[in-house]
Design an enzyme around this catalytic site. Structure first.
Site, PDB file in Angstrom:
ATOM      1  N   CYS A   1       0.751  -1.256  -0.009  1.00  0.00           N
ATOM      2  CA  CYS A   1      -0.113  -0.045   0.031  1.00  0.00           C
ATOM      3  C   CYS A   1       0.874   1.243  -0.002  1.00  0.00           C
ATOM      4  O   CYS A   1       0.680   2.194  -0.751  1.00  0.00           O
ATOM      5  CB  CYS A   1      -1.041   0.202   1.115  1.00  0.00           C
ATOM      6  SG  CYS A   1      -2.004  -1.503   0.997  1.00  0.00           S
TER       7      CYS A   1
HETATM    8  C1  UGA Z   1      -1.044   0.324   5.770  1.00  0.00           C
HETATM    9  C2  UGA Z   1      -1.757   1.309   6.620  1.00  0.00           C
HETATM   10  O1  UGA Z   1      -1.140   1.156   8.069  1.00  0.00           O
HETATM   11  C3  UGA Z   1      -3.240   0.932   7.047  1.00  0.00           C
HETATM   12  O2  UGA Z   1      -3.992   1.610   7.617  1.00  0.00           O
HETATM   13  C4  UGA Z   1      -3.892   0.824   5.500  1.00  0.00           C
HETATM   14  O3  UGA Z   1      -5.163   0.562   5.418  1.00  0.00           O
HETATM   15  C5  UGA Z   1      -3.008  -0.383   4.471  1.00  0.00           C
HETATM   16  O4  UGA Z   1      -1.747   0.209   4.352  1.00  0.00           O
HETATM   17  C6  UGA Z   1      -3.681  -0.106   3.195  1.00  0.00           C
HETATM   18  O5  UGA Z   1      -3.669   0.810   2.487  1.00  0.00           O
HETATM   19  O6  UGA Z   1      -4.146  -1.092   2.834  1.00  0.00           O
HETATM   20  P1  UGA Z   1      -0.238  -2.169   5.957  1.00  0.00           P
HETATM   21  O7  UGA Z   1       0.609  -1.905   4.723  1.00  0.00           O
HETATM   22  O8  UGA Z   1      -0.646  -3.529   6.404  1.00  0.00           O
HETATM   23  O9  UGA Z   1      -0.991  -0.866   6.539  1.00  0.00           O
HETATM   24  O10 UGA Z   1       1.037  -1.963   6.982  1.00  0.00           O
HETATM   25  P2  UGA Z   1       1.887  -1.085   8.128  1.00  0.00           P
HETATM   26  O11 UGA Z   1       1.478  -1.897   9.428  1.00  0.00           O
HETATM   27  O12 UGA Z   1       1.073   0.362   8.094  1.00  0.00           O
HETATM   28  O13 UGA Z   1       3.317  -0.951   7.875  1.00  0.00           O
HETATM   29  C7  UGA Z   1       3.732  -0.542   6.761  1.00  0.00           C
HETATM   30  C8  UGA Z   1       5.266  -0.703   6.688  1.00  0.00           C
HETATM   31  O14 UGA Z   1       5.787   0.490   7.400  1.00  0.00           O
HETATM   32  C9  UGA Z   1       5.975  -2.007   7.289  1.00  0.00           C
HETATM   33  O15 UGA Z   1       6.952  -2.332   6.194  1.00  0.00           O
HETATM   34  C10 UGA Z   1       6.435  -1.737   8.508  1.00  0.00           C
HETATM   35  O16 UGA Z   1       7.567  -2.153   8.989  1.00  0.00           O
HETATM   36  C11 UGA Z   1       6.760  -0.209   8.163  1.00  0.00           C
HETATM   37  N1  UGA Z   1       6.883   0.506   9.638  1.00  0.00           N
HETATM   38  C12 UGA Z   1       5.787   1.000  10.372  1.00  0.00           C
HETATM   39  C13 UGA Z   1       8.024   1.217  10.045  1.00  0.00           C
HETATM   40  O17 UGA Z   1       9.357   0.880   9.188  1.00  0.00           O
HETATM   41  N2  UGA Z   1       8.359   1.880  11.167  1.00  0.00           N
HETATM   42  C14 UGA Z   1       7.050   2.064  11.748  1.00  0.00           C
HETATM   43  O18 UGA Z   1       7.054   2.880  13.054  1.00  0.00           O
HETATM   44  C15 UGA Z   1       6.109   1.710  11.560  1.00  0.00           C
END
Ligand code: UGA
Length: 434
Positions: A272
């Site tokens: 996403c």
């Molecule tokens: C993300 C959004 O958080 C959701 O709200 C949204 O619905 C979704 O995309 C979508 O559009 O379908 P998601 O892709 O499942 O959800 O993953 P996240 O938990 O948001 O993490 C995204 C990435 O950011 C991961 O690779 C994670 O490791 C990274 N991340 C997250 C960091 O590097 N640091 C952080 O502090 C948080």
């Protein structure tokens, strides 16, 4: 209420099962007969925490019967509203490919032609502002020979579910966005979400459809940029020998910043953030606006895996050496490798002629399809045995618990992209931003 969901991917299956659990009668429509059969046997077609319980509870022989799947679009006749949860894949120029959505809308429009009853169509997929109004509604009108707002309603309800916690996120939303361009569509969406609003007490936002579409892009762009900003700050911290996590803990106490999404490291992946930032940036550029912050967010994100590799280069020349890659999924709790930071890390190691051995508790098979020529081991100790360097990409619990296993490396150089393990004597440890 009676609700149809078109599409049984991560979003469609999750919301179908959750709507059934809220008390609605749900029919999930998908062209794939295997998926339909799987759901009807009481099993989800995707891996998502909490979903087996919900699908088992409402579909299949022993279920409540509130959830069923079919390939037949005519099933929407018996329902009050249809949610379009179809994929919007990324095109080469970063924009989204709407062809699957257009086909779905065409099919739905043909079905609407055959009914006299009012029906509300809700776009759930992530689409560029104006898509519901300017693309989906005209297709529905043309195919049904009816008028939106008069014979049928159209709404836009973006989703904010995270992979791995989608069921929990659905049932505990921060906000519910009900985008509509007519009152009757809005009223239908209110009725559908009423049990969730009552249960969760979540605030309901009621914009028009193009604002609802933009809210989704703004949400993901902001989160992606927030992670890139803390990564940028983290890189500066590293140059000064300052621990970026100590800094993040302090700034996270400021309500205006908040403690969430301040984990610096090897960057964001998944299906996403990258896709949404690329799509809204491409749309902005088409309107001759250069989204400088989003461009920078992507640039910083692209930089992190190279920084991980260059920290490794500072300690060991890995040409011909065994290198352990710990974690392949884009985050813990999923087997999804789309846009995982492990991909540029593996490619960087291949350029260095390293002998790559990778470990992930669930995503190894997906990565094997993409990189069949590297080795995979079924446990982290096996990848570390004899390795000259270890690169931590995903902070799975199995990886954060490692300790004595590093002692089996030939040169214990550990480069940690997720602050997964602690610095200790006996290993050469480099945190990416600490
Ligand atoms: C993300 C959004 O958080 C959701 O709200 C949204 O619905 C979704 O995309 C979508 O559009 O379908 P998601 O892709 O499942 O959800 O993953 P996240 O938990 O948001 O993490 C995204 C990435 O950011 C991961 O690779 C994670 O490791 C990274 N991340 C997250 C960091 O590097 N640091 C952080 O502090 C948080």
């Amino acid at each position: 209420m009676q609700v149809s969901i078109v599409g049984s991917g991560y979003v469609g299956t999750t919301i179908a099962a959750c709507f059934a659990d809220l008390g609605h009668e749900v029919v999930n429509i998908d062209i794939d007969e295997d998926i339909v059969e799987t759901i009807n046997s009481g099993t989800p077609p995707i891996h998502e925490d909490g979903l087996p319980e919900l699908v088992g509870k409402h579909a299949g022989q022993d279920g409540t019967g509130r959830l069923r799947a079919t390939t037949d679009y005519d099933s929407i006749f018996a329902t009050d509203a249809t949610f379009l949860c179809l994929p919007t894949p990324q095109a080469d120029d970063g924009s989204i490919d709407l062809s699957v959505m257009e086909t779905g809308a065409t099919q739905l429009g043909k079905t609407l032609e055959a009914t006299e009853d009012w029906h509300t169509v809700v776009v759930k997929s992530t689409v560029i502002p104006g898509t519901t109004e300017d693309v989906i509604t005209p297709i529905l009108e043309e195919e049904s020979e009816k008028t939106a707002g008069e014979h049928f309603g159209v709404g836009m309800n973006p989703e904010f579910l995270r992979e791995g916690t989608a069921v929990h996120d659905f049932l505990n939303p921060d906000k519910i966005v009900l985008g509509a361009d007519d009152d009757r569509a809005l009223a239908d969406m209110h009725d559908i979400f009423e049990p969730l609003v009552t249960k969760s007490d979540a605030p309901v936002v009621e914009p028009d459809t193009r604002t609802a579409e933009m809210i989704k892009y703004a949400n993901n762009s902001f989160l992606a940029a927030k992670v890139s900003l803390i990564n940028d700050i983290g890189n500066i911290c590293k140059e000064y020998g300052i621990d970026a996590y100590e800094v993040a803990d302090a700034i996270g106490l400021d309500d205006r910043i908040s403690e969430q999404f301040l984990r610096s490291g090897v960057g964001w992946g998944g299906s996403c953030f990258g896709k949404d930032v690329a799509a809204i940036s491409a749309a902005a550029r088409e309107r001759e606006y250069d989204p400088a912050m989003l461009r920078a967010a992507v640039e910083v994100n692209d930089r992190q895996p190279n920084r991980l590799l260059s920290l490794m280069d500072d300690h060991v020349d890995v040409s011909g050496e065994r290198v352990a890659v710990l974690g392949l999924a884009f985050k813990p709790g999923t087997d999804d490798i789309r846009n995982s930071r492990a991909i540029p890390v593996i490619e960087g190691l291949q350029e260095r002629n390293a002998d790559i051995v990778a470990y992930d508790p669930v995503a190894a098979e997906n990565m094997r399809e993409r990189y069949p020529n590297i080795s995979y081991a079924s446990n982290p100790a096996a990848v570390l045995d004899g390795a000259a360097a270890a690169l931590i990409v995903t902070d799975w619990e199995e990886i954060t618990e490692l300790d004595a296993e590093f002692d089996a490396m030939t040169t214990p150089v550990v480069i940690d992209g997720r602050r997964a393990i602690d610095r200790r004597d006996g290993i050469v440890y480099e945190g990416l931003t600490w």
